[in-house]
Design a protein around this motif. Structure first.
Motif, PDB file in Angstrom:
ATOM      1  N   THR A 275      40.699  97.208 155.942  1.00 48.72           N
ATOM      2  CA  THR A 275      41.686  97.926 155.130  1.00 48.72           C
ATOM      3  C   THR A 275      41.883  97.210 153.799  1.00 48.72           C
ATOM      4  OG1 THR A 275      42.827  98.518 157.175  1.00 48.72           O
ATOM      5  CG2 THR A 275      44.032  98.879 155.133  1.00 48.72           C
ATOM      6  N   ARG A 276      42.007  95.889 153.883  1.00 45.40           N
ATOM      7  CA  ARG A 276      42.207  95.084 152.679  1.00 45.40           C
ATOM      8  C   ARG A 276      40.988  95.192 151.744  1.00 45.40           C
ATOM      9  NH1 ARG A 276      40.894  89.169 152.033  1.00 45.40           N
ATOM     10  NH2 ARG A 276      42.151  88.569 150.255  1.00 45.40           N
ATOM     11  N   GLU A 277      39.786  95.202 152.338  1.00 46.08           N
ATOM     12  CA  GLU A 277      38.586  95.310 151.497  1.00 46.08           C
ATOM     13  C   GLU A 277      38.480  96.699 150.852  1.00 46.08           C
ATOM     14  OE1 GLU A 277      36.101  91.914 153.969  1.00 46.08           O
ATOM     15  OE2 GLU A 277      35.330  93.963 153.987  1.00 46.08           O
ATOM     16  N   GLU A 278      38.827  97.741 151.623  1.00 45.63           N
ATOM     17  CA  GLU A 278      38.791  99.092 151.057  1.00 45.63           C
ATOM     18  C   GLU A 278      39.801  99.206 149.910  1.00 45.63           C
ATOM     19  OE1 GLU A 278      36.322 100.518 151.878  1.00 45.63           O
ATOM     20  OE2 GLU A 278      35.915 100.455 154.016  1.00 45.63           O
ATOM     21  N   ALA A 279      40.921  98.499 150.052  1.00 43.96           N
ATOM     22  CA  ALA A 279      41.934  98.551 148.989  1.00 43.96           C
ATOM     23  C   ALA A 279      41.361  98.001 147.685  1.00 43.96           C
ATOM     24  CB  ALA A 279      43.181  97.778 149.405  1.00 43.96           C
ATOM     25  N   ARG A 280      40.551  96.939 147.764  1.00 42.74           N
ATOM     26  CA  ARG A 280      39.986  96.443 146.511  1.00 42.74           C
ATOM     27  C   ARG A 280      38.897  97.369 145.977  1.00 42.74           C
ATOM     28  NH1 ARG A 280      38.233  90.984 149.237  1.00 42.74           N
ATOM     29  NH2 ARG A 280      36.155  91.386 150.023  1.00 42.74           N
ATOM     30  N   HIS A 281      38.251  98.124 146.886  1.00 44.49           N
ATOM     31  CA  HIS A 281      37.269  99.108 146.397  1.00 44.49           C
ATOM     32  C   HIS A 281      37.971 100.230 145.635  1.00 44.49           C
ATOM     33  CE1 HIS A 281      34.501  97.838 149.974  1.00 44.49           C
ATOM     34  NE2 HIS A 281      34.765  96.853 149.142  1.00 44.49           N
ATOM     35  N   VAL A 282      39.119 100.667 146.168  1.00 45.80           N
ATOM     36  CA  VAL A 282      39.876 101.716 145.478  1.00 45.80           C
ATOM     37  C   VAL A 282      40.282 101.216 144.087  1.00 45.80           C
ATOM     38  CG1 VAL A 282      42.005 103.098 145.505  1.00 45.80           C
ATOM     39  CG2 VAL A 282      40.704 102.787 147.621  1.00 45.80           C
ATOM     40  N   THR A 283      40.807 100.008 144.042  1.00 45.68           N
ATOM     41  CA  THR A 283      41.193  99.420 142.747  1.00 45.68           C
ATOM     42  C   THR A 283      39.993  99.364 141.805  1.00 45.68           C
ATOM     43  OG1 THR A 283      42.861  98.067 143.824  1.00 45.68           O
ATOM     44  CG2 THR A 283      42.155  97.347 141.643  1.00 45.68           C
ATOM     45  N   ALA A 284      38.869  98.883 142.317  1.00 46.00           N
ATOM     46  CA  ALA A 284      37.697  98.662 141.465  1.00 46.00           C
ATOM     47  C   ALA A 284      37.119  99.989 140.944  1.00 46.00           C
ATOM     48  CB  ALA A 284      36.632  97.890 142.242  1.00 46.00           C
ATOM     49  N   PHE A 285      36.956 100.990 141.816  1.00 47.02           N
ATOM     50  CA  PHE A 285      36.387 102.255 141.338  1.00 47.02           C
ATOM     51  C   PHE A 285      37.371 102.992 140.423  1.00 47.02           C
ATOM     52  CE2 PHE A 285      33.257 101.613 144.757  1.00 47.02           C
ATOM     53  CZ  PHE A 285      32.100 101.839 144.028  1.00 47.02           C
ATOM     54  N   ALA A 286      38.669 102.874 140.729  1.00 50.15           N
ATOM     55  CA  ALA A 286      39.657 103.503 139.837  1.00 50.15           C
ATOM     56  C   ALA A 286      39.579 102.860 138.451  1.00 50.15           C
ATOM     57  CB  ALA A 286      41.061 103.361 140.433  1.00 50.15           C
TER      58      ALA A 286
ATOM     59  N   ASP B 199      33.474  84.293 152.620  1.00 49.09           N
ATOM     60  CA  ASP B 199      32.237  84.138 151.851  1.00 49.09           C
ATOM     61  C   ASP B 199      32.101  85.217 150.793  1.00 49.09           C
ATOM     62  OD1 ASP B 199      31.816  82.344 153.886  1.00 49.09           O
ATOM     63  OD2 ASP B 199      29.650  82.701 153.912  1.00 49.09           O
ATOM     64  N   HIS B 200      32.443  86.461 151.174  1.00 46.62           N
ATOM     65  CA  HIS B 200      32.220  87.545 150.209  1.00 46.62           C
ATOM     66  C   HIS B 200      33.520  88.035 149.580  1.00 46.62           C
ATOM     67  CE1 HIS B 200      32.954  90.868 153.226  1.00 46.62           C
ATOM     68  NE2 HIS B 200      32.561  89.924 154.038  1.00 46.62           N
ATOM     69  N   PHE B 201      34.500  87.161 149.514  1.00 46.67           N
ATOM     70  CA  PHE B 201      35.742  87.516 148.817  1.00 46.67           C
ATOM     71  C   PHE B 201      35.452  87.791 147.339  1.00 46.67           C
ATOM     72  CE2 PHE B 201      39.125  86.344 145.923  1.00 46.67           C
ATOM     73  CZ  PHE B 201      40.131  87.178 146.360  1.00 46.67           C
ATOM     74  N   TRP B 202      36.084  88.825 146.795  1.00 41.96           N
ATOM     75  CA  TRP B 202      36.066  89.043 145.345  1.00 41.96           C
ATOM     76  C   TRP B 202      37.327  89.796 144.959  1.00 41.96           C
ATOM     77  CZ3 TRP B 202      35.241  94.186 143.298  1.00 41.96           C
ATOM     78  CH2 TRP B 202      34.925  95.140 144.261  1.00 41.96           C
ATOM     79  N   ASP B 203      37.656  89.722 143.691  1.00 41.54           N
ATOM     80  CA  ASP B 203      38.910  90.303 143.230  1.00 41.54           C
ATOM     81  C   ASP B 203      38.619  91.148 141.985  1.00 41.54           C
ATOM     82  OD1 ASP B 203      41.354  90.866 142.121  1.00 41.54           O
ATOM     83  OD2 ASP B 203      42.093  88.793 142.115  1.00 41.54           O
ATOM     84  N   PRO B 204      38.823  92.468 142.081  1.00 44.52           N
ATOM     85  CA  PRO B 204      38.500  93.332 140.933  1.00 44.52           C
ATOM     86  C   PRO B 204      39.367  93.055 139.707  1.00 44.52           C
ATOM     87  CG  PRO B 204      39.577  94.601 142.679  1.00 44.52           C
ATOM     88  CD  PRO B 204      39.316  93.229 143.239  1.00 44.52           C
ATOM     89  N   LEU B 205      40.448  92.301 139.895  1.00 43.79           N
ATOM     90  CA  LEU B 205      41.327  92.019 138.753  1.00 43.79           C
ATOM     91  C   LEU B 205      41.026  90.659 138.118  1.00 43.79           C
ATOM     92  CD1 LEU B 205      44.660  93.302 140.358  1.00 43.79           C
ATOM     93  CD2 LEU B 205      43.068  94.569 138.907  1.00 43.79           C
ATOM     94  N   ASP B 206      40.038  89.949 138.657  1.00 44.82           N
ATOM     95  CA  ASP B 206      39.716  88.606 138.166  1.00 44.82           C
ATOM     96  C   ASP B 206      38.362  88.652 137.443  1.00 44.82           C
ATOM     97  OD1 ASP B 206      38.826  85.981 137.864  1.00 44.82           O
ATOM     98  OD2 ASP B 206      39.642  85.317 139.799  1.00 44.82           O
ATOM     99  N   LYS B 207      38.374  88.351 136.158  1.00 46.87           N
ATOM    100  CA  LYS B 207      37.155  88.485 135.345  1.00 46.87           C
ATOM    101  C   LYS B 207      36.043  87.519 135.719  1.00 46.87           C
ATOM    102  CE  LYS B 207      39.277  90.909 131.604  1.00 46.87           C
ATOM    103  NZ  LYS B 207      39.517  91.147 130.222  1.00 46.87           N
ATOM    104  N   ARG B 208      36.348  86.514 136.555  1.00 44.00           N
ATOM    105  CA  ARG B 208      35.251  85.648 137.012  1.00 44.00           C
ATOM    106  C   ARG B 208      34.301  86.462 137.900  1.00 44.00           C
ATOM    107  NH1 ARG B 208      37.379  81.072 140.430  1.00 44.00           N
ATOM    108  NH2 ARG B 208      38.880  82.699 140.949  1.00 44.00           N
ATOM    109  N   TYR B 209      34.810  87.509 138.541  1.00 41.52           N
ATOM    110  CA  TYR B 209      33.975  88.329 139.428  1.00 41.52           C
ATOM    111  C   TYR B 209      33.406  89.547 138.705  1.00 41.52           C
ATOM    112  CZ  TYR B 209      36.156  85.540 143.105  1.00 41.52           C
ATOM    113  OH  TYR B 209      36.581  84.502 143.890  1.00 41.52           O
ATOM    114  N   ILE B 210      34.242  90.243 137.995  1.00 47.65           N
ATOM    115  CA  ILE B 210      33.804  91.468 137.309  1.00 47.65           C
ATOM    116  C   ILE B 210      34.764  91.778 136.162  1.00 47.65           C
ATOM    117  CG2 ILE B 210      35.066  92.995 138.939  1.00 47.65           C
ATOM    118  CD1 ILE B 210      32.552  94.919 138.679  1.00 47.65           C
TER     119      ILE B 210
END
Ligand SMILES: [Fe+2]
Ligand SMILES: [Fe+2]
Length: 374
Positions: free
Chosen positions: A139-150, A45-56
């Motif tokens: 772990t997988r969710e934290e990995a996208r947080h690292v990507t997103a904040f970086a 439900d709360h999947f998102w991808d920091p590399l996909d512009k549909r999300y951010i």
């Protein structure tokens, strides 16, 4: 047998980080706990991808030179007489606020990296498959947080600043520790509790729409991480012996102190003062003077104040008793806090964020939203 993990419920049972043999015991495969299944399946439900512009979209610009990211009221240092006098030029004040935000976002980035390594380390020690699946997922969710904040820091400032000493040593301590209770209290309850407060605050006040969106997306994940810690606390704390309870409670206070010190310590921010031609010693004197004249309990009054949220987490979990109440009471009014609801600050923002993600993830399907604890 000595149990360094203080295990009170099989679903949080743990082995040594290098004990893979225990993982392939045949009986273990049949004993998977279902306690985390709702959290695990909600990840779709709360999947998102920091590399996909549909999300951010990290290409959205922001005028850092002319716009303060946070309102001045949110930067109490600017009200210190010495800083107010030295930074009279409005542009310098904007630069100061935004530079403090760089420090803030960098702490978040290092904290997210800590959360990634910590949850990966949980996969090696938690014995239950359901708990392991939860930790792998975190772990997988934290990995996208690292990507997103970086990516966010890169787009706004180019490069993060180093991790503060207090936060760094706390992260190293909890990642290295083989004791599950130390990991869960340190990360899921305290660092994540602090993060929920910090993100809720950023979501409310940050003037950069990209930052606000980023906070909300991350909160859709963090709200669940925090619940994992809460389930552990609910299953564990009521069953502790007095000696164990004291140990756990002291550990919580130790972690809380490290986090308070990381944010509140002027010594840690000396590098920043130098950057603005401010004498760090003068700033520290002003801060001490202000602390003397202020009711300490008023310090963390706002509902989204990060330390208030953190202390509330511990209180709700039963990790503050008469032994340590005095320590926390230096910062907030504990009676007032006890009387409040147990709903976590930021849950509303997270739920709204999940609806936003569902609209992208499941365009044609109706879904309901709940941050399920179990
Ligand atoms: Fe995170
Ligand atoms: Fe997290």
């Amino acid at each position: 047998m000595t149990d360094n993990n203080i295990t009170k419920d099989a679903m949080y049972g743990a082995v040594a980080p290098d004990d893979f043999e225990s993982m392939i015991e045949l009986d273990r495969y049949e004993q998977r706990s279902t306690a985390f299944d709702k959290i695990i399946s909600a990840t779709h439900d709360h999947f998102w991808d920091p590399l996909d512009k549909r999300y951010i979209d990290f290409d959205e610009p922001f005028d850092l030179e002319n716009v303060a990211m946070m309102p001045e009221e949110q930067q109490p240092l600017l009200r210190l007489p010495y800083i107010a006098e030295k930074l009279a030029d409005p542009k310098e004040r904007i630069r100061f606020i935004n530079h403090m935000q760089l420090w803030n976002f960098s702490s978040i980035l290092h904290g997210e990296q800590g959360a990634l390594n910590l949850s990966a380390s949980l996969c090696h020690v938690l014995k239950d498959q359901g708990a392991q699946e939860y930790a792998a997922n975190q772990t997988r969710e934290e990995a996208r947080h690292v990507t997103a904040f970086a990516k966010y820091i890169k787009s706004r400032w180019g490069r993060p600043v180093p991790c503060g000493a207090a936060l760094k040593s706390l992260l190293i301590e909890i990642i290295d520790s083989p004791a599950v209770y130390k990991k869960i209290i340190g990360m899921q309850m305290l660092v994540e509790g602090l993060a929920m407060g910090a993100f809720a605050n950023g979501f409310r006040f940050n003037r950069d729409p990209l930052a606000r969106k980023l906070f909300q997306l991350v909160m859709t994940d963090e709200a669940f991480h925090h619940k994992f810690g809460k389930i552990w606390a609910d299953k564990t704390i009521p069953k502790l012996t007095e000696a164990e309870r004291n140990l756990v409670e002291d550990w919580a206070a130790h972690c809380a102190q490290s986090l308070l010190f990381n944010n509140g310590s002027p010594e840690q921010q000396q590098v920043i003062y130098g950057e603005f031609g401010l004498d760090p010693q003068r700033v520290i004197e002003d801060i001490m003077e202000r602390r003397k004249n202020r009711d300490p309990k008023k310090r963390f009054k706002s509902e989204t104040n990060v330390f208030r949220v953190l202390i509330k987490t511990l209180l709700n979990a039963g990790l503050i008793t008469a032994r340590t109440r005095g320590f926390y009471a230096m910062y907030i009014d504990m009676d007032e806090l006890s009387a409040e609801s147990t709903r976590m600050v930021g849950d509303d923002i997270a739920e709204e964020g999940i609806r936003y993600l569902q609209a992208i993830n499941f365009k044609d399907q109706a879904r309901t939203v709940s941050i399920a604890a179990e």
